[in-house]
Design an enzyme around this catalytic site. Structure first.
Site, PDB file in Angstrom:
ATOM      1  N   GLU A  59     -62.602   0.796  -7.893  1.00  0.00           N
ATOM      2  CA  GLU A  59     -63.950   0.524  -7.383  1.00  0.00           C
ATOM      3  C   GLU A  59     -64.017  -0.775  -6.577  1.00  0.00           C
ATOM      4  OE1 GLU A  59     -63.232   1.496 -10.436  1.00  0.00           O
ATOM      5  OE2 GLU A  59     -64.126   3.495 -10.473  1.00  0.00           O
ATOM      6  N   HIS A 128     -70.825   6.583 -18.245  1.00  0.00           N
ATOM      7  CA  HIS A 128     -71.230   7.639 -17.324  1.00  0.00           C
ATOM      8  C   HIS A 128     -72.744   7.815 -17.265  1.00  0.00           C
ATOM      9  CE1 HIS A 128     -66.994   8.521 -17.969  1.00  0.00           C
ATOM     10  NE2 HIS A 128     -67.006   9.330 -16.928  1.00  0.00           N
TER      11      HIS A 128
END
Length: 325
Positions: A59, A128
């Site tokens: 990321e 998540h």
């Protein structure tokens, strides 16, 4: 044509790729696989692997790459698979992307869009289901957007892809396939920084955004069957900058307010909205402002997720308290 939020987002990127040769879409599995939720499905086949391409699962690297491409004139649209994995890239966002315009005294900007699924409701593992909008709102230089309908998703993403400065585009994954609605097939842009009144009312202002918009609508359906209250529902849509005018105007009209957010309570956006109302509209209030929020814990797993996320009954109860104060 009726489409869901995923299809609307796909349309927005497809049309913008056609009209802007500098736009590139990239991220984890966005190419051949079309993204973990298939939001970018078919874009690589249509526009080529030089404009829609995969990256490693890294990321910080994804966001850092976007900053470099943006500084050199491209319009990168990055996807980070879940907002809970944005944290390794926070240094790139806070220390660099958000500051390029100020640091270069206006000589450079960073037209980077980072798309990421957010919030809970699908019983996913840890990391998540994050509602982390407050981190980004607190960073000057970042625009923060969270749609709640397919129509807004398409228009707001189009506007985000035309911004000169970085945008965090948060996509509530619970709403991805929750419902369909008529969405214009042509390209259009919904201005950032403008909230939307989803239901006009006179007795109380209900403020929300993203996933909680659906829960608020469910609460309003129950209230309409049991009460005679007229409730004004405001969907903020853009979380930074916020449309403060529409909030203050509504609260001064109704004199009562409830704010619903999925994120934990402490120092969340609901707290800032409440503080601004108290600073500016105190003499208009007929009851204390109430927040309905998640809890100051990590999003629980599976069975307990529904206990964390505010549901329609909690919103209804808060509205009852404020109306009967």
């Amino acid at each position: 044509m009726k489409v869901n939020m995923i299809q609307a987002l796909n349309q927005a990127m497809d049309l913008e790729l056609q009209s802007n040769p500098d736009l590139v879409v990239y991220g984890e599995d966005v190419g051949k696989d079309g993204g973990v939720f298939r939001v970018t499905d078919g874009l690589q086949a249509k526009h080529g692997s030089h404009r829609v391409f995969d990256t490693p699962l890294a990321e910080a690297g994804i966001i850092g790459l976007g900053i470099g491409m943006a500084a050199y004139g491209l319009h990168p649209v990055a996807e980070v698979q879940f907002s809970g994995f944005m944290y390794p890239g926070l240094n790139q966002l806070i220390s660099h992307a958000s500051r390029i315009r100020n640091r270069s005294r206006g000589r450079f900007s960073c037209p980077l869009v980072v798309r990421t699924p957010c919030s809970g409701g699908v019983k996913a593992p840890e990391h998540h289901s994050e509602s982390s909008e407050a981190y980004y709102i607190h960073t000057p230089g970042l625009k923060v957007v969270m749609p709640s309908t397919p129509t807004d998703a398409k228009g707001l993403l189009t506007s985000s892809m035309r911004e000169k400065d970085p945008v965090i585009f948060l996509e509530p994954l619970r709403l991805y396939r929750a419902f369909k609605e008529e969405v214009p097939e042509e390209q259009y842009a919904t201005p950032l920084g403008e909230a939307f009144i989803r239901q006009p009312g006179e007795d109380i202002t209900l403020i929300t955004w993203g996933t909680m918009t659906l829960a608020c609508k469910e609460a309003l359906e129950t209230i309409s069957q049991n009460e005679k209250w007229s409730i004004e529902l405001i969907d903020l849509r853009t979380l930074s900058p916020i449309d403060w005018d529409i909030i203050h105007k509504s609260v001064r009209k109704t004199g009562r307010c409830v704010i619903a957010q999925e994120a934990p309570q402490t120092l969340g956006l609901a707290s800032e909205v409440m503080a601004r109302i108290l600073e500016n509209d105190l003499l208009s209030l007929e009851a204390p402002v109430r927040r309905v929020t998640g809890f100051d814990t990590i999003m629980p797993l599976l069975k307990n997720e529904e206990h964390f996320i505010p549901h329609a009954d909690r919103i209804y109860a808060a509205i009852q308290d404020v109306m009967r104060f």
